[in-house]
Design an enzyme around this catalytic site. Structure first.
Site, PDB file in Angstrom:
ATOM      1  N   CYS A   1     -36.076 -47.810 -25.270  1.00 33.64           N
ATOM      2  CA  CYS A   1     -36.348 -46.719 -24.351  1.00 33.64           C
ATOM      3  C   CYS A   1     -37.354 -47.310 -23.243  1.00 33.64           C
ATOM      4  O   CYS A   1     -37.886 -48.385 -23.460  1.00 33.64           O
ATOM      5  CB  CYS A   1     -37.003 -45.635 -25.319  1.00 33.64           C
ATOM      6  SG  CYS A   1     -38.540 -45.996 -26.159  1.00 33.64           S
TER       7      CYS A   1
ATOM      8  N   GLY B   1     -18.889 -55.816 -22.359  1.00 32.62           N
ATOM      9  CA  GLY B   1     -20.420 -56.000 -23.239  1.00 32.62           C
ATOM     10  C   GLY B   1     -21.189 -54.889 -22.461  1.00 32.62           C
ATOM     11  O   GLY B   1     -21.652 -54.032 -23.153  1.00 32.62           O
TER      12      GLY B   1
HETATM   13  P1  NAD Z   1     -17.884 -58.631 -19.347  1.00 25.47           P
HETATM   14  O1  NAD Z   1     -17.332 -60.087 -18.872  1.00 25.47           O
HETATM   15  O2  NAD Z   1     -18.067 -58.233 -20.792  1.00 25.47           O
HETATM   16  O3  NAD Z   1     -16.899 -57.423 -18.718  1.00 25.47           O
HETATM   17  C1  NAD Z   1     -16.275 -57.335 -17.489  1.00 25.47           C
HETATM   18  C2  NAD Z   1     -14.920 -56.507 -17.572  1.00 25.47           C
HETATM   19  O4  NAD Z   1     -14.442 -55.970 -16.415  1.00 25.47           O
HETATM   20  C3  NAD Z   1     -14.037 -56.932 -18.502  1.00 25.47           C
HETATM   21  O5  NAD Z   1     -13.566 -56.200 -19.473  1.00 25.47           O
HETATM   22  C4  NAD Z   1     -12.849 -57.218 -17.462  1.00 25.47           C
HETATM   23  O6  NAD Z   1     -11.665 -57.226 -18.003  1.00 25.47           O
HETATM   24  C5  NAD Z   1     -13.072 -56.387 -16.594  1.00 25.47           C
HETATM   25  N1  NAD Z   1     -12.472 -56.549 -15.172  1.00 25.47           N
HETATM   26  C6  NAD Z   1     -12.611 -57.567 -14.461  1.00 25.47           C
HETATM   27  N2  NAD Z   1     -11.996 -57.470 -13.029  1.00 25.47           N
HETATM   28  C7  NAD Z   1     -11.449 -56.284 -13.155  1.00 25.47           C
HETATM   29  C8  NAD Z   1     -10.790 -55.414 -12.153  1.00 25.47           C
HETATM   30  N3  NAD Z   1     -10.604 -56.165 -10.926  1.00 25.47           N
HETATM   31  N4  NAD Z   1     -10.650 -54.314 -12.520  1.00 25.47           N
HETATM   32  C9  NAD Z   1     -10.978 -53.573 -13.647  1.00 25.47           C
HETATM   33  N5  NAD Z   1     -11.465 -54.408 -14.633  1.00 25.47           N
HETATM   34  C10 NAD Z   1     -12.008 -55.499 -14.254  1.00 25.47           C
HETATM   35  O7  NAD Z   1     -19.090 -58.270 -18.494  1.00 25.47           O
HETATM   36  P2  NAD Z   1     -20.071 -57.176 -18.694  1.00 25.47           P
HETATM   37  O8  NAD Z   1     -21.133 -57.757 -19.717  1.00 25.47           O
HETATM   38  O9  NAD Z   1     -19.952 -55.763 -19.051  1.00 25.47           O
HETATM   39  O10 NAD Z   1     -21.098 -57.139 -17.478  1.00 25.47           O
HETATM   40  C11 NAD Z   1     -20.383 -56.565 -16.243  1.00 25.47           C
HETATM   41  C12 NAD Z   1     -21.160 -57.256 -15.197  1.00 25.47           C
HETATM   42  O11 NAD Z   1     -22.244 -56.488 -15.043  1.00 25.47           O
HETATM   43  C13 NAD Z   1     -21.392 -58.657 -14.768  1.00 25.47           C
HETATM   44  O12 NAD Z   1     -21.002 -58.824 -13.610  1.00 25.47           O
HETATM   45  C14 NAD Z   1     -22.757 -58.683 -15.502  1.00 25.47           C
HETATM   46  O13 NAD Z   1     -23.388 -59.899 -14.933  1.00 25.47           O
HETATM   47  C15 NAD Z   1     -23.291 -57.505 -14.646  1.00 25.47           C
HETATM   48  N6  NAD Z   1     -24.557 -57.015 -15.679  1.00 25.47           N
HETATM   49  C16 NAD Z   1     -25.418 -55.909 -15.039  1.00 25.47           C
HETATM   50  C17 NAD Z   1     -26.226 -55.426 -15.800  1.00 25.47           C
HETATM   51  C18 NAD Z   1     -27.229 -54.553 -15.217  1.00 25.47           C
HETATM   52  O14 NAD Z   1     -28.194 -54.192 -15.681  1.00 25.47           O
HETATM   53  N7  NAD Z   1     -26.803 -53.591 -14.521  1.00 25.47           N
HETATM   54  C19 NAD Z   1     -26.683 -56.290 -16.944  1.00 25.47           C
HETATM   55  C20 NAD Z   1     -26.180 -57.275 -17.154  1.00 25.47           C
HETATM   56  C21 NAD Z   1     -24.794 -57.508 -16.608  1.00 25.47           C
END
Ligand code: NAD
Length: 547
Positions: free
Chosen positions: A405, A172
């Site tokens: 933004c 997501g």
């Molecule tokens: P999500 O669960 O929707 O997607 C994570 C993806 O990673 C999944 O599609 C999964 O299949 C993939 N994945 C898991 N293990 C893997 C691996 N070993 N190799 C390759 N792919 C792998 O999560 P999301 O909403 O995309 O969020 C990703 C991460 O970022 C979460 O930990 C979330 O908490 C964090 N996050 C960061 C921010 C930011 O501002 N930087 C904001 C929200 C969330």
């Protein structure tokens, strides 16, 4: 009017109300919009591993019923995704208050949380999932683009053209990375273990190419780099395997980061075994799964560290991969910085952060009209113009049309007021919900992310997000939320969110003037208190009073 309360969800559009007024209708639409954009709507999971919009289908139905009956002097209370009461308040009080995923500190760990979740007593609210402010991938695309652009300015004389960005995770949030990197000029290889996630991102136009061959991914990247063309490539694979393999081949990206759901070793990250086996093990052997997952995260993080040692610019993108790897024995996991510490903090010091708004009527034209307006109001802001141009060119509408933004103190209140004027004057077809990410200047304590490496060592002080929520309630935001956990996981952050509905009324003018000054001002005060000179200058510029 009947509403469909099962997947596929769709937020209502148009002028007809299902509630007693727009201040209630807004939250009904935002809730269903979260689910319309959700990664796993049938489980009510919006994004970020298990970040949910409501605790259960029954809780969802009861929330909707409550919103439809909610009066103009009443407030709905939601506790971890379940409606627990409606209290009599007053016109300028919030219509909805949330407390999601908060645990008393000594109990704030995944094990305790999961026990409560299994018993149906809590849910994970993530940041914008649990308080209905998620706007699809755009929210994160803009933050990701700003981060890549800041890295380009710092390390590559302003452009990522001809550079290779390597990352992981196309969920997501992570799904934004290939498009954001492409918008910044780079060739991006994003490794994703789940083919359905790749198909979804490709379907939405966030990915240009998809392949299961590392050779093919590298060929596509090299072609684009040679031609100075941005491109987004999804590579089916597991980061714990692809990244060490790239190192074995002597390939070092220019920039390396990650957005796999590493914050959650059981429900999020996937260990380095075939995906079907992993999914079965997650169900049948959670302890073994967690052990393998932690081991894979250590390998993944070690590869990023090795790439950094060979010259790559490495930064953590807020998913706690470093924290998990350190737990799994990688003692130097924190050798690369978090993205806020590396690139974003100077903006936070000035009260700048991700401000967003949604067209509640569902009309893209309403957002395009507000785009024109924001550009007219801040003509000297080149980054803003650049972003709006790129967004209009590249971003698909997802659910209710929205824009995000980065605006700061002194800008947010003026622009929000102008949007309320536009609603009042009939220049927009319906009211606008104005909100922001919890990842913002004064609304979060997260020692592995937003408050990592604070100048005065106050990384873990959670008074600030609580003060932020209290301030926004005092100012009369229409929604205020306090969440625990978020992007980095249970026990690792505390954060607050808010939304104001611009329905064209004089009351909305009043609430906007108070909330959109106080909310970013608190961010400046938080950074001033921590000793940042930029925050001191911003405080003086905006005449903030500090006793
Ligand atoms: P999500 O669960 O929707 O997607 C994570 C993806 O990673 C999944 O599609 C999964 O299949 C993939 N994945 C898991 N293990 C893997 C691996 N070993 N190799 C390759 N792919 C792998 O999560 P999301 O909403 O995309 O969020 C990703 C991460 O970022 C979460 O930990 C979330 O908490 C964090 N996050 C960061 C921010 C930011 O501002 N930087 C904001 C929200 C969330």
């Amino acid at each position: 009017m009947a509403l469909r309360l099962q997947a596929p969800y769709r937020a209502p559009r148009g002028p007809a109300l299902h509630c007693k007024g727009w201040r209630q209708e807004a939250f009904l639409r935002l809730l269903l919009n979260n689910l319309e954009n959700a990664e796993r709507p049938e489980e009510l999971i919006v994004y970020g591993g298990t970040g949910k919009a409501a605790r259960s289908p029954d809780a969802l139905r009861r929330i909707v019923r409550a919103l439809r009956a909610l009066g103009d002097e009443e407030t709905l209370l939601v506790q971890s995704g379940k409606p627990v009461g409606i209290i009599r308040t007053h016109e300028d009080a919030p219509r909805v208050l949330f407390a999601n995923s908060n645990l008393v500190p000594a109990w704030a760990n995944w094990e305790h949380f999961r026990g409560l979740e299994r018993a149906g007593l809590m849910m994970y609210g993530q940041m914008t999932a649990g308080c209905w402010s998620y706007i699809g991938a755009q929210g994160i695309i803009q933050g990701t683009y700003e981060t890549f652009a800041a890295a380009a300015r710092r390390h590559f004389r302003g452009s990522l053209r001809g550079k290779l960005v390597l990352t992981g995770g196309l969920g997501g949030m992570g799904g934004a990375q290939p498009l954001a990197a492409k918008m910044a000029g780079a060739a991006c290889i994003a490794v994703e273990v789940d083919p359905s996630r790749i198909a979804r991102r490709q379907g939405k136009g966030f990915v240009d190419h998809a392949t299961d061959s590392l050779d093919e991914a590298l060929r596509l990247a090299r072609d684009a780099m040679r031609e100075g063309r941005g491109t987004g490539i999804a590579l089916l694979g597991n980061c714990a395997e692809t990244h060490p393999e790239l190192l074995r081949r002597g390939i070092v990206p220019d920039v390396v980061t990650d957005q796999t759901s590493a914050h959650d070793a059981l429900q999020g990250y996937v260990p380095a075994i075939p995906l079907e086996d992993a999914l079965a093990l997650r169900r049948d052997g959670p302890a073994k799964y967690t052990e393998l997952s932690m081991r894979a995260m250590a390998q993944h993080c070690k590869a990023i560290l090795a790439m950094q040692a060979k010259g790559a610019v490495a930064f953590d993108y807020g998913n706690n991969l470093r924290g998990q790897a350190r737990k799994a024995g990688v003692s130097n996991a924190f050798d690369y910085p978090g993205f806020v510490q590396a690139y974003i903090r100077p903006m936070f010091c000035e009260g700048r952060g991700p401000f967003r708004w949604l067209a509640l009527g569902g009309e893209p034209d309403d957002i395009l009209a507000t785009d024109r307006q924001v550009l007219r109001m801040f003509p000297k802001d080149k980054l803003l113009r650049n972003w709006i141009d790129l967004a209009e060119e590249h971003l698909p509408w997802e659910g209710l049309p929205a824009r995000v933004c980065w605006l700061g103190l002194g800008e947010r209140d003026r622009f929000a007021k102008r949007m309320n004027d536009m609603v009042r004057a009939g220049k927009l077809q319906a009211p606008i919900a104005i909100t922001r990410d919890h990842l913002d200047t004064g609304s979060v304590a997260s020692p592995y992310r937003e408050t990592e490496g604070m100048k005065d060592g106050t990384d873990a002080v959670a008074d600030w997000p609580i003060l932020n929520a209290l301030t926004n309630v005092a100012c009369g935001a229409d929604m205020v939320a306090v969440h625990g956990g978020g992007g980095v996981g249970i026990g690792l952050s505390q954060h607050a969110g808010m939304t104001v509905v611009a329905d064209g009324s004089a009351g909305a003018d009043r609430r906007i003037r108070r909330v959109f000054v106080a909310d970013p001002a608190l961010g400046v005060l938080r950074h001033l208190d921590a000793g940042y000179a930029e925050a001191g200058r911003a405080a003086r510029r905006h005449w903030l009073r500090v006793p």
